[in-house]
Motif scaffolding. Structure first.
Motif, PDB file in Angstrom:
ATOM      1  N   ALA A 124       0.826  -1.209   0.000  1.00 25.63           N
ATOM      2  CA  ALA A 124       0.000   0.000   0.000  1.00 25.63           C
ATOM      3  C   ALA A 124       0.858   1.255   0.000  1.00 25.63           C
ATOM      4  O   ALA A 124       0.578   2.216  -0.730  1.00 25.63           O
ATOM      5  N   LEU A 125       1.911   1.268   0.796  1.00 26.89           N
ATOM      6  CA  LEU A 125       2.787   2.432   0.857  1.00 26.89           C
ATOM      7  C   LEU A 125       3.531   2.632  -0.458  1.00 26.89           C
ATOM      8  O   LEU A 125       3.640   3.766  -0.961  1.00 26.89           O
ATOM      9  N   ALA A 126       4.015   1.531  -1.037  1.00 24.17           N
ATOM     10  CA  ALA A 126       4.726   1.645  -2.311  1.00 24.17           C
ATOM     11  C   ALA A 126       3.781   2.099  -3.415  1.00 24.17           C
ATOM     12  O   ALA A 126       4.141   2.937  -4.261  1.00 24.17           O
ATOM     13  N   GLY A 127       2.549   1.550  -3.417  1.00 23.12           N
ATOM     14  CA  GLY A 127       1.584   1.965  -4.417  1.00 23.12           C
ATOM     15  C   GLY A 127       1.207   3.430  -4.291  1.00 23.12           C
ATOM     16  O   GLY A 127       1.034   4.132  -5.293  1.00 23.12           O
ATOM     17  N   THR A 128       1.096   3.913  -3.055  1.00 18.39           N
ATOM     18  CA  THR A 128       0.790   5.328  -2.837  1.00 18.39           C
ATOM     19  C   THR A 128       1.914   6.213  -3.370  1.00 18.39           C
ATOM     20  O   THR A 128       1.660   7.266  -3.975  1.00 18.39           O
ATOM     21  N   ALA A 129       3.155   5.788  -3.147  1.00 16.86           N
ATOM     22  CA  ALA A 129       4.296   6.558  -3.651  1.00 16.86           C
ATOM     23  C   ALA A 129       4.292   6.628  -5.175  1.00 16.86           C
ATOM     24  O   ALA A 129       4.571   7.677  -5.764  1.00 16.86           O
ATOM     25  N   VAL A 130       3.950   5.514  -5.820  1.00 15.84           N
ATOM     26  CA  VAL A 130       3.894   5.501  -7.282  1.00 15.84           C
ATOM     27  C   VAL A 130       2.794   6.433  -7.785  1.00 15.84           C
ATOM     28  O   VAL A 130       2.983   7.187  -8.752  1.00 15.84           O
ATOM     29  N   LEU A 131       1.638   6.407  -7.120  1.00 11.82           N
ATOM     30  CA  LEU A 131       0.524   7.239  -7.555  1.00 11.82           C
ATOM     31  C   LEU A 131       0.794   8.721  -7.358  1.00 11.82           C
ATOM     32  O   LEU A 131       0.261   9.556  -8.101  1.00 11.82           O
ATOM     33  N   MET A 132       1.593   9.063  -6.374  1.00 12.33           N
ATOM     34  CA  MET A 132       1.947  10.476  -6.177  1.00 12.33           C
ATOM     35  C   MET A 132       2.700  11.026  -7.379  1.00 12.33           C
ATOM     36  O   MET A 132       2.641  12.219  -7.672  1.00 12.33           O
ATOM     37  N   VAL A 133       3.372  10.138  -8.091  1.00 15.61           N
ATOM     38  CA  VAL A 133       4.165  10.558  -9.245  1.00 15.61           C
ATOM     39  C   VAL A 133       3.400  10.387 -10.556  1.00 15.61           C
ATOM     40  O   VAL A 133       3.448  11.252 -11.439  1.00 15.61           O
ATOM     41  N   ALA A 134       2.675   9.249 -10.681  1.00 18.47           N
ATOM     42  CA  ALA A 134       2.098   8.888 -11.980  1.00 18.47           C
ATOM     43  C   ALA A 134       0.576   8.855 -11.979  1.00 18.47           C
ATOM     44  O   ALA A 134      -0.024   8.262 -12.887  1.00 18.47           O
ATOM     45  N   ARG A 135      -0.071   9.492 -11.019  1.00 21.73           N
ATOM     46  CA  ARG A 135      -1.524   9.425 -10.944  1.00 21.73           C
ATOM     47  C   ARG A 135      -2.182  10.010 -12.198  1.00 21.73           C
ATOM     48  O   ARG A 135      -3.099   9.418 -12.776  1.00 21.73           O
ATOM     49  N   GLY A 136      -1.733  11.144 -12.636  1.00 20.08           N
ATOM     50  CA  GLY A 136      -2.315  11.770 -13.818  1.00 20.08           C
ATOM     51  C   GLY A 136      -2.111  10.949 -15.074  1.00 20.08           C
ATOM     52  O   GLY A 136      -3.019  10.843 -15.912  1.00 20.08           O
TER      53      GLY A 136
END
Length: 466
Positions: A118-130
């Motif tokens: 969950a933490l790693a996925g959140t970090a990825v989404l902070m960068v590539a969410r758009g």
């Protein structure tokens, strides 16, 4: 499906006194009765949850638009796919150790892996969410993608804690979890719809439902036996993870491929045809999965228990059981496919509303697939029981490539959305047909090997007489 041949006889009890033999038989029957009650508890809770989903489907169809369901199809598919491997598949090892301390170490490792995911996925989404939202041409997704890794972690937590409940035979708790999970999901989705959270309300309900399911299993986490000291358990987590490292290394890829076989086409349809089409397709799958889940769950549980016993006793019983269950399922699946193809589509508009008429046409395209899934998924445990994990992995890879290629080729060649759904349905049905043939080959080969072995052991005259 249990028969008298599975009960102990006087020979197994030796020369024990009659009252001891009677007591032994009574305990044996009590154990079998407890097992049946356990299966009934799980099945009743699951059936209650599935019925809630079925009854609430018309309500949700009028609260949310096909585009809303399309966004949910993407979010739910991403969460389900990630959740299948978020715990590193350590949950599969929980029932195996003799000592409760090691089992609880595995639970802790699985939950920590889910949190890390969950933490790693959140970090990825902070960068590539758009970028992820733009990939599916749904900008509104960017506001709700943060739910995905945490919903995946909740899904993984349910899987881990559920295995611990199975270890302790807390079957009523599993049944309650199934019901509470479905109820919390629906209440949240309906509440979010009333509040106007159209895009993320369905995904929010999924996350809340999984969280409630995990929390409902927490009271049974305490170790039952007194092996080991509680304060030393935390220092053994790393050793336990290393000891069971084959689960994340070998079973996680297999589990991911298995989930992607059904989930990837949803993402591909959303990518090629947009959110509305993905919504119609996802909603159709959601409705058709309910009756399959109701019947398939009960059949799969009983079949697994009986097949495991038949594989141990031999004598061709496994092949006979496989064919018997295949016939029983086929007698349900064949008329069910006709019912889905001709009677359900007109009812879709009346039950769910005019804007879901397209889903009615998708129902016809998925009729054969639904029938094949009922038979194939219920019997799919055959390869695992006979130790053919490699063959199962090959089938998972083959199904993934087949259904993905069918949708992609149809879309890239300019085919309509309905043609893509037909391509998915027929290719997935073919994959389940191949699964049945592989299972049939395995059980008949096992019978042939056993017969050959018995012939070699028989006296010459007896062998010749055959």
């Amino acid at each position: 499906m249990l028969s008298d041949r599975n009960t102990p006889d006087d020979m197994t009890l030796g020369n024990a006194p009659r009252r001891h033999r009677a007591a032994f038989r009574w305990c044996y029957r009590q154990r079998l009765g407890s097992s049946h009650r356990g299966v009934l508890s799980i099945a009743s809770g699951s059936a209650g949850g599935q019925l809630l989903l079925l009854l609430a489907a018309p309500v949700l169809a009028r609260m949310y638009s096909p585009a809303d369901f399309g966004a949910f199809a993407v979010l739910g598919t991403l969460a389900t796919t990630l959740g299948a491997v978020a715990s590193g598949r350590f949950e599969l090892a929980v029932p195996l150790p003799e000592r409760d301390q090691e089992a609880h170490d595995l639970v802790a490792v699985g939950l920590l892996a889910a949190l890390g995911t969950a933490l790693a996925g959140t970090a990825v989404l902070m960068v590539a969410r758009g970028e992820i939202a733009a990939l599916f041409n749904q900008p509104a997704l960017s506001s709700w993608l943060w739910l995905t890794p945490w919903t995946a972690a909740a899904i993984a937590a349910v899987q881990v804690l559920n295995q611990l409940a199975i270890r302790y035979q807390r079957y009523p708790a599993i049944g309650r979890r199934n019901f509470f999970q479905a109820g919390a999901t629906l209440l949240t989705q309906i509440g979010a719809g009333l509040m106007g959270l159209r895009v993320g309300g369905l995904a929010l309900g999924l996350g809340v439902g999984q969280t409630v399911g995990a929390l409902s299993l927490l009271p049974g986490m305490r170790r039952r036996s007194g092996d080991g000291k509680p304060e030393t358990r935390h220092r053994s987590l790393w050793r336990t993870a290393l000891k069971h490292r084959r689960f994340p290394l070998l079973l996680a890829p297999s589990g991911l491929l298995n989930v992607l076989g059904l989930q990837l086409p949803v993402l591909l349809i959303a990518y090629y045809y947009g959110s509305a089409v993905a919504g119609w397709f996802g909603f159709t799958q959601r409705v058709l999965a309910i009756p399959v889940g109701l019947l398939g769950l009960a059949v799969a549980q009983v079949y697994l228990a009986e097949l495991s016993r038949a594989a141990r006793t031999g004598g061709g019983q496994a092949a006979a059981l496989f064919l018997q269950v295949s016939r029983q399922l086929g007698m349900v699946a064949a008329p069910g496919a006709l019912l889905i193809a001709f009677a359900v589509p007109p009812a879709f508009t009346r039950v769910f509303g005019a804007e879901w008429s397209t889903s009615g046409t998708y129902v016809q395209a998925l009729a054969v697939f639904t029938a094949a899934q009922l038979v194939g998924s219920s019997l799919s445990q055959t390869l695992i029981v006979f130790g053919r994990q490699g063959l199962q992995l090959a089938w998972d890879v083959g199904r993934l490539l087949l259904v993905a290629a069918a949708v992609m080729i149809t879309a890239r060649s300019g085919g309509s959305a309905l043609a893509a759904v037909w391509a998915f349905g027929l290719s997935a049905a073919s994959a389940y047909g191949a699964s049945w043939l592989l299972s049939y080959h395995v059980v008949t080969s096992a019978r042939g090997q056993e017969s050959s072995h018995k012939s070699e052991q028989a006296p010459p005259a007896l062998a010749d007489s055959r």
